[in-house]
Design a protein around this motif. Sequence first.
Motif, mmCIF file in Angstrom:
data_model
loop_
_atom_site.group_PDB
_atom_site.id
_atom_site.type_symbol
_atom_site.label_atom_id
_atom_site.label_comp_id
_atom_site.label_asym_id
_atom_site.label_seq_id
_atom_site.Cartn_x
_atom_site.Cartn_y
_atom_site.Cartn_z
ATOM 1 N N PHE A 142 0.842 -1.193 0.000
ATOM 2 C CA PHE A 142 0.000 0.000 0.000
ATOM 3 C C PHE A 142 0.884 1.252 0.000
ATOM 4 O O PHE A 142 0.612 2.239 -0.696
ATOM 5 N N VAL A 146 1.057 4.439 -2.637
ATOM 6 C CA VAL A 146 0.804 5.830 -2.283
ATOM 7 C C VAL A 146 1.964 6.724 -2.688
ATOM 8 O O VAL A 146 1.757 7.859 -3.107
ATOM 9 N N LEU B 694 -5.219 7.281 -2.897
ATOM 10 C CA LEU B 694 -4.687 6.043 -2.314
ATOM 11 C C LEU B 694 -4.262 6.291 -0.874
ATOM 12 O O LEU B 694 -4.475 5.444 0.000
ATOM 13 N N ALA B 695 -3.688 7.472 -0.627
ATOM 14 C CA ALA B 695 -3.237 7.766 0.730
ATOM 15 C C ALA B 695 -4.418 7.809 1.697
ATOM 16 O O ALA B 695 -4.306 7.345 2.833
ATOM 17 N N GLY B 697 -7.087 6.030 1.536
ATOM 18 C CA GLY B 697 -7.395 4.635 1.841
ATOM 19 C C GLY B 697 -6.379 4.029 2.789
ATOM 20 O O GLY B 697 -6.728 3.342 3.750
ATOM 21 N N PHE B 698 -5.116 4.338 2.528
ATOM 22 C CA PHE B 698 -4.024 3.768 3.337
ATOM 23 C C PHE B 698 -4.130 4.225 4.787
ATOM 24 O O PHE B 698 -4.089 3.421 5.722
ATOM 25 N N LEU B 701 -7.044 2.655 6.482
ATOM 26 C CA LEU B 701 -6.751 1.266 6.867
ATOM 27 C C LEU B 701 -5.905 1.238 8.133
ATOM 28 O O LEU B 701 -6.194 0.484 9.076
ATOM 29 N N LEU B 702 -4.862 2.092 8.163
ATOM 30 C CA LEU B 702 -3.967 2.100 9.336
ATOM 31 C C LEU B 702 -4.740 2.501 10.588
ATOM 32 O O LEU B 702 -4.586 1.871 11.645
ATOM 33 N N LEU B 705 -6.885 -0.346 11.718
ATOM 34 C CA LEU B 705 -6.055 -1.412 12.304
ATOM 35 C C LEU B 705 -5.614 -1.030 13.705
ATOM 36 O O LEU B 705 -5.708 -1.828 14.651
ATOM 37 N N GLY B 709 -6.613 -2.789 17.071
ATOM 38 C CA GLY B 709 -5.539 -3.380 17.863
ATOM 39 C C GLY B 709 -5.539 -2.870 19.281
ATOM 40 O O GLY B 709 -5.275 -3.617 20.227
#
Lengths: 219, 712
Positions: A142, A146, B694-695, B697-698, B701-702, B705, B709
Amino acid sequence: MSDGVFVQILDLVCGGLLLSGVLMLWRRELVAIVRLLVVQGVLLAALAVLLGVREQSVELYLVAVGVLILKAVVLPGVLHRVLRDSGDAREAAPLVNVTSSLLAAALLTLVAYAVSGPLVALAPSATTRALPVGLAVVLLGFFVLVTRRHALSQVVGFLLLDNGIAATAFLATSGVPLVVELGGSLDLLLLVLVLQVLAARMRLTFGRTDMDELQELRD
Amino acid sequence: MNLISVGLAVVAAAALVGATAGALAQARTRPLVAGAATAVVGLGGVLAGVAALGGQTWSLTIANLLPLAETTFAVDALSGAFLVLIGAVAITAGIYSVGYTSPGGAHATDEDDAAPGHDEVVAHDGVDAHDDVPGPAKAAASRTAQAVLPLFAAAMLLVPAAASVSTLLVLWELMALTSLVLVLAEHRLRRSVRDAGLWYAGMTHAGLVAIMLGLVVLAAGAGGESFAAMRAGSAGLSPATASCVFLLVFLGFGSKAGMVPLHVWLPRAHPEAPSHVSALMSAAMVTLGVYGIIRVGFDLLGGGDGWWWLVVLAVGAVSALYGVLQASVAADLKRLLAYSTTENVGLMLIGIGAAGVFAAEGNRVLAGLLLAAAVLHAVNHAAFKALLFFGAGSVLRSTGLRDLDRLGGLVSRMPVTTALFAVGALGAAGLPAGNGFVSEWLLLQGLIHSVTGATAPSVVVALSMPLAVAVVALTAGLGVATFVKAFGVGFLARPRSVAATGATESPLSMRVGMGLAAAACTVLALAPAVAGAPLGRLLDVLPSVRGGAPLARSDVSLRLAGIAGSMSPLLIVVGLLVAALGAAALVRRVTRGAPRRATPVWGGGSTRLSPRMEYTATSFAEPLTRVFDDVLRPEKDIDVTPFAESEFLIASISYRQRVPDRVEARLYPPLLAAVGRWGQWSRGIANGSVHRYLAYGFIGLLVVLVVVGITS
């Protein structure tokens, strides 16, 4: 195969997967990166074989053969052809420089280990304990998506992401059914072919394959 | 076999068949097919509704029609009243639409209706020659509009039959979407149609969001999304949650009902929609907002606190006054009717609000009476408003005009339309012999008796009810002025424009549709006592007003149970007729034998009198505009042009007046500006860079998570 040897080989393979992922962030020559993809494909196939030996499953050997053909031969072959056709073979200016990328990779790996604790706790065993490696490769993929501008780097990032998902699936379920793997692989192949066409078109239109050229397409 | 199920099956089948046939039929037969299907849909609704009002109940659960939720229908007497109302409007609108959408009539394009009181008279003839300019009839007869019409009627009919949140919301949305398509039918003719569609879509979706939020919170708190589960579980809600649910739902349904300040879409969408659609929306769809408030407030939440209903009462009072004021100064006939809808919804909300206040105090008799008055007013309003929109549509189709200042003289050119419009105007004015009078009388009786009862009223009641009486009285008075203007200026005297001079009577089907609506008005006006028993059954559905039968059984007169009061509309009408005939006979007797003289009308010295010198709608409303200047703030523009030789010799005077909607002008621009800023800001987030997307989404996601966690 005894347990000790199995764990040793498993850790070696998983370490190799993670290392190849990190190295992809380090190298900027696209040829080298594609070569690293081949290595990662082989390691993924090795992981499937290892699990096949452990589970005594013929199906997993077939999966391993499929993975080897697709990820170590076909997809890198496609990427090589794109590279040969296009002039620039370097990721010229990534959005985040290499040093910072490596630091980020370390952080992402830490995150992967930190958050996959609950997953490991569900069924602790040698394979599930290696699960964070799969997650880390997903995050690395990912990250490549990016931060890298080159269209080919985007494909690489996507393949890295998919490799991570495949590794996670292998490690979490002790091997996936052939049908599932087949379906996923077909999707992957199709996507890479589409991206290849896209990259070729972009080169024709803009003369470069920088993804930021697409910014003009906005409304 | 249950009649309700038969009726609703007819509704669903006729809607599907009608939509398919309307989409496939040739242009020539399309009006007939779609109109007939709509009428049959309405007939099914009336059948089901009459059965439900007669005491039958029915429910149906379909498991796998919607994903994740059951589709549940249930019909009781409350649903039945609205089924009859909507079904009857659909029948008349279906018949009326056959003539309205068939070829012929004047073809109006961009009408300069923003400036009533202008100097030149513009004729709207000659457009017919161009085939590429679709006329209103042609646009309303388009394939889409015709196919959607039966679907719209069916969606409206199924809304009161829905018995779970998901079913209600799906049907509510279907109703909103189909009506939006119909509002936009003439979008190629006038830019204002697109504007109206945008406003309507925005308001109806904002309303849907509010309803959805409220009902979802209610369903979560009550532990089930079916109405039965919510009815059972709503008692366990905390007062704060219940109040929050009620206010959200009230806002949402209120935006559909057209209460102030959420009324802004009515005066845009109603004038711009084809007239049979205006009738369906204004007479039927709007009352579903009222249904929703009754259903959730009285039934699902079981009555609730007194202050909820004081809010409803206050909003109703403001809506009634503001609506009638704007209607009284409007010069556009359909705009006038749209504001009159806001007024009448305000009256219904006053009845509902007062009923809720009394129900919370435990006074079932008064609560029942007021709620019955509100529902009866909804029915009456549906009858006369459908008729009035049909009448306005006939005028529009024949002359291409909605501007009262340019109409006139229709009484000799469109006698049937004029007579039927008069019946509707009488009902809307709330005068005796009209149907609006009956329900307004009931409303006033309920409000007046609140402070004259045996027990001393509470402070809240003692303060609010007399004010409500004053509001209803003022509204009724202004309503009379409004409809005297609409009828007198629009239909009587001499035509003020070429287009009005060329008016001809409407086709038969339109006259039949209007005639049916007028017959409904007449029945409701002369024999309202027939509604007594059904209204009693309707009230028995609602726990907090159960048992308070408001109307005692009687034959000709309307007698109130529990409090002293009775009225016989029939005797009033007979009395009025006798008095009128007697006066006419007396006049004849006195003047018999006297010679007739023909003399010119005294024109104050001027001998050249023209129709332009007649009273117009604007001049009729001028005193009202002056009196309510502080509220309405009309924009006047007087332009005096003298001759070049001397400034004391006037060549021409032009006078323009606009009465803008002040609530809209004050409230909405800041809101729209804020939404616009938000939109601009979000454009900055989406700058087109693939990497940035994309960032997002990234990072997302992080974050997920890490959160998972940490928390697990």
